[in-house]
Enzyme design. Structure first.
Site, mmCIF file in Angstrom:
data_model
loop_
_atom_site.group_PDB
_atom_site.id
_atom_site.type_symbol
_atom_site.label_atom_id
_atom_site.label_comp_id
_atom_site.label_asym_id
_atom_site.label_seq_id
_atom_site.Cartn_x
_atom_site.Cartn_y
_atom_site.Cartn_z
ATOM 1 N N GLN A 120 36.141 27.981 34.709
ATOM 2 C CA GLN A 120 36.028 29.249 33.980
ATOM 3 C C GLN A 120 36.082 29.049 32.465
ATOM 4 O O GLN A 120 35.447 29.787 31.711
ATOM 5 C CB GLN A 120 37.165 30.188 34.438
ATOM 6 C CG GLN A 120 36.906 31.652 34.188
ATOM 7 C CD GLN A 120 36.054 32.299 35.258
ATOM 8 O OE1 GLN A 120 36.269 32.084 36.444
ATOM 9 N NE2 GLN A 120 35.093 33.104 34.865
ATOM 10 N N LYS B 206 42.433 31.901 36.180
ATOM 11 C CA LYS B 206 42.056 32.271 37.559
ATOM 12 C C LYS B 206 43.333 32.509 38.341
ATOM 13 O O LYS B 206 44.393 31.981 38.005
ATOM 14 C CB LYS B 206 41.274 31.133 38.225
ATOM 15 C CG LYS B 206 40.424 31.567 39.389
ATOM 16 C CD LYS B 206 39.098 32.143 38.915
ATOM 17 C CE LYS B 206 38.265 32.687 40.039
ATOM 18 N NZ LYS B 206 36.908 32.998 39.604
ATOM 19 N N GLY C 110 37.691 40.358 40.018
ATOM 20 C CA GLY C 110 37.513 39.996 41.420
ATOM 21 C C GLY C 110 36.957 38.596 41.615
ATOM 22 O O GLY C 110 36.527 37.928 40.684
ATOM 23 N N ASP C 111 37.014 38.155 42.847
ATOM 24 C CA ASP C 111 36.376 36.917 43.313
ATOM 25 C C ASP C 111 36.333 37.071 44.836
ATOM 26 O O ASP C 111 36.362 38.207 45.335
ATOM 27 C CB ASP C 111 37.184 35.672 42.866
ATOM 28 C CG ASP C 111 36.395 34.364 43.032
ATOM 29 O OD1 ASP C 111 35.565 34.058 42.170
ATOM 30 O OD2 ASP C 111 36.591 33.659 44.050
ATOM 31 N N ASN D 121 29.518 39.947 47.653
ATOM 32 C CA ASN D 121 29.084 40.577 46.405
ATOM 33 C C ASN D 121 27.963 39.804 45.721
ATOM 34 O O ASN D 121 26.933 40.369 45.363
ATOM 35 C CB ASN D 121 30.300 40.716 45.473
ATOM 36 C CG ASN D 121 29.891 41.150 44.080
ATOM 37 O OD1 ASN D 121 29.633 40.329 43.210
ATOM 38 N ND2 ASN D 121 29.783 42.451 43.878
ATOM 39 N N SER E 284 31.933 41.447 32.716
ATOM 40 C CA SER E 284 33.341 41.824 32.567
ATOM 41 C C SER E 284 33.695 41.946 31.088
ATOM 42 O O SER E 284 34.428 42.861 30.684
ATOM 43 C CB SER E 284 34.255 40.773 33.213
ATOM 44 O OG SER E 284 34.317 40.944 34.621
#
Ligand code: NDP
Ligand code: 2IT
Length: 445
Positions: free
Chosen positions: A111, A126, A165-166, A241, A377
């Protein structure tokens, strides 16, 4: 790997035993970074890599909750605040039984570079839990989320750490998490979480953003060969998703997506996946792909085997880490593959990546190709900070510009470092240099 980086790698591996996904993510990045250290000896002198591999803060906590029968369960919660050189820690929460510290750290490490590539002011982090949401009622999910936030709230904030989210965390979970944060803090702090509902501070396009962005990145790669999505035969893994919106976008550009999967198997639908039905089955009913096959004439469900057995010209892995290995890659290549863009985080093993690169396949690594989610985001954070909400068209336009920008940065950096067309090198170096410069500028922290 450059010999100057080997000692750092060995220390990282020894200090973090048993965290094999974290090791894999670190090694994969280090393999690109030798040439950077020739040009920037200050990165070695400042021990940038040693610092980058040690999270700024790691939080592990107990999450007790009760099921609908009143039984007590205890799960483990994590938040790894990895690097804040470029902005508040930013990254998703994953709820899946496989979650442990090594998974959270691999995701947090990736990330950092991904967020740097977006060009937005966001650091890397995370979190998640080994909680298994499958088969749980809404009330159980709510109690779990409330318990999780009852510890997490003290570590996050719009200027500190902004989860989203993830896997296993979508709009429903973000709602319960936000509600509990608001209740505990007595603050309507919209910018503390992203992926919120559109009527209470969310951004249009955030649900679609990761899948759309992956297809936009793939489209930029295809253009270099004079190709587009029009007429491509696409194979997608996952049906959550990221997968659903990647399928929708690819088909809107003229491709036929003939297969997608979940952890139990895959479906083949030669006429092209019916996105409305897939979304109804997976997102509304929270059902299985067997339900899709039962309702869609001409499609069939294959239990167990790998979706990568299906022939396609473009592959979009959108499920989970290490879901595409060297054998699967070789099969895809022999079946006529042209391009791969990773919607998931680290879905291709290192041997799969080698197979693709040696065969001259266009390969977009996750930290570049799936950055559209976190970039949107950051757009949600911008809207929250200005108490504004943008139209779908405007937000999608911003997403497209950001993804094309990420592609251009990866391509230009790969050229600059003598590896034209190698988007792995481009993404790793492009993300790293930005973070390393900021870390040095901010002193020894
Ligand atoms: P979802 O929970 O919505 O969907 C996950 C999908 O992947 C499901 O189809 C699931 O199948 C499958 N899957 C999950 N774990 C496994 C496993 N161990 N083996 C096989 N299949 C599995 O998650 P997302 O779509 O949000 O995330 C998918 C990937 O994209 C992840 O790698 C995530 O880190 C990454 N990502 C997500 C972003 C986002 O904005 N959501 C942004 C960037 C990357 P089943 O239902 O059977 O479990
Ligand atoms: O892996 C990822 O980039 C995400 N799960 C999205 C993170 C975010 O903060 O939107």
């Amino acid at each position: 790997m450059d010999s100057r980086l080997e000692a750092v790698r060995d220390t990282v591996l020894a200090r973090n035993p048993g965290e094999k996904e974290f090791h894999q993510a670190v090694i994969e990045v280090f393999e690109s970074l030798g040439p950077v250290h020739d040009r920037h000896p200050e990165f070695l002198e400042g021990a940038v890599l040693e610092r980058l591999c040690e999270p700024e803060r790691q939080i592990i906590f107990r999450v007790p909750w009760t099921d609908d029968a009143g039984r007590v369960h205890v799960n483990r919660g994590f938040r790894v605040e990895f690097n804040s050189a470029l902005g508040p820690y930013k990254g998703g929460l994953r709820f899946h039984p496989s979650v442990y510290l090594g998974i959270v750290k691999f995701l947090g490490f990736e990330q950092i570079f991904k967020n740097a590539l977006t060009g937005m002011p966001i650091g890397g982090g995370k979190g998640g839990s080994d909680f298994d949401p499958r088969g749980r009622s809404d009330a159980e999910i709510m109690r779990f989320c409330q318990s999780f936030m009852t510890e997490l709230y003290r570590h996050i904030g719009e200027y500190t750490d902004v989860p989203a989210g993830d896997i296993g965390v979508g709009g429903r979970e973000i709602g319960y998490l936000f509600g509990q944060y608001k209740r505990i803090t007595n603050r309507y702090e919209s910018g503390v979480l992203t992926g919120k509902g559109i009527s209470w501070g969310g951004s249009l396009v955030r649900p679609e953003a990761t899948g759309y962005g992956t297809v936009i990145f793939a489209q930029e790669m295809l253009k270099t060969r004079g190709l587009s999505f029009d007429g491509q035969r696409v194979v997608v893994s996952g049906s959550g998703n990221v997968a659903i919106h990647a399928i929708a976008k690819a088909q809107s550009l003229g491709a036929t997506v003939v297969a997608c999967s979940d952890s139990a198997g895959y479906i083949v639908d030669e006429a092209g996946i019916d996105v409305a039905l897939l979304s109804q089955v997976k997102e509304v009913e929270r059902g299985r792909l067997t339900d899709y096959a039962a309702r869609r004439p001409g499609s069939n469900h294959v239990a167990g085997d790998s979706v990568w057995d299906v022939t396609g010209t473009v592959a979009l892995p959108c499920a989970t880490q290490n879901e595409l290995d060297g054998d699967a890659a070789a099969k895809l290549v022999s079946n006529g593959l042209i391009a791969v863009a990773e919607g998931a985080n680290m879905p291709s093993t290192r041997s799969a990546v080698s197979v693709f690169q040696e065969a001259g396949i266009l390969f977009g690594p996750g930290k570049a190709a799936n950055a559209g989610g976190v970039a949107t985001s950051a757009l949600e954070m911008q809207q929250n900070a200005s108490r504004d909400s943008w139209s779908f068209e405007h937000t999608e336009q911003r997403l497209t510009e950001i993804m094309v920008g990420i592609y251009d940065r990866c391509a230009a950096t790969a050229d600059e470092y003598g590896a034209p067309g190698n988007y792995v090198v481009g993404a790793n170096i492009g993300g790293f240099v930005k973070v390393a410069d900021a870390m040095l500028a901010q002193g020894l922290i």
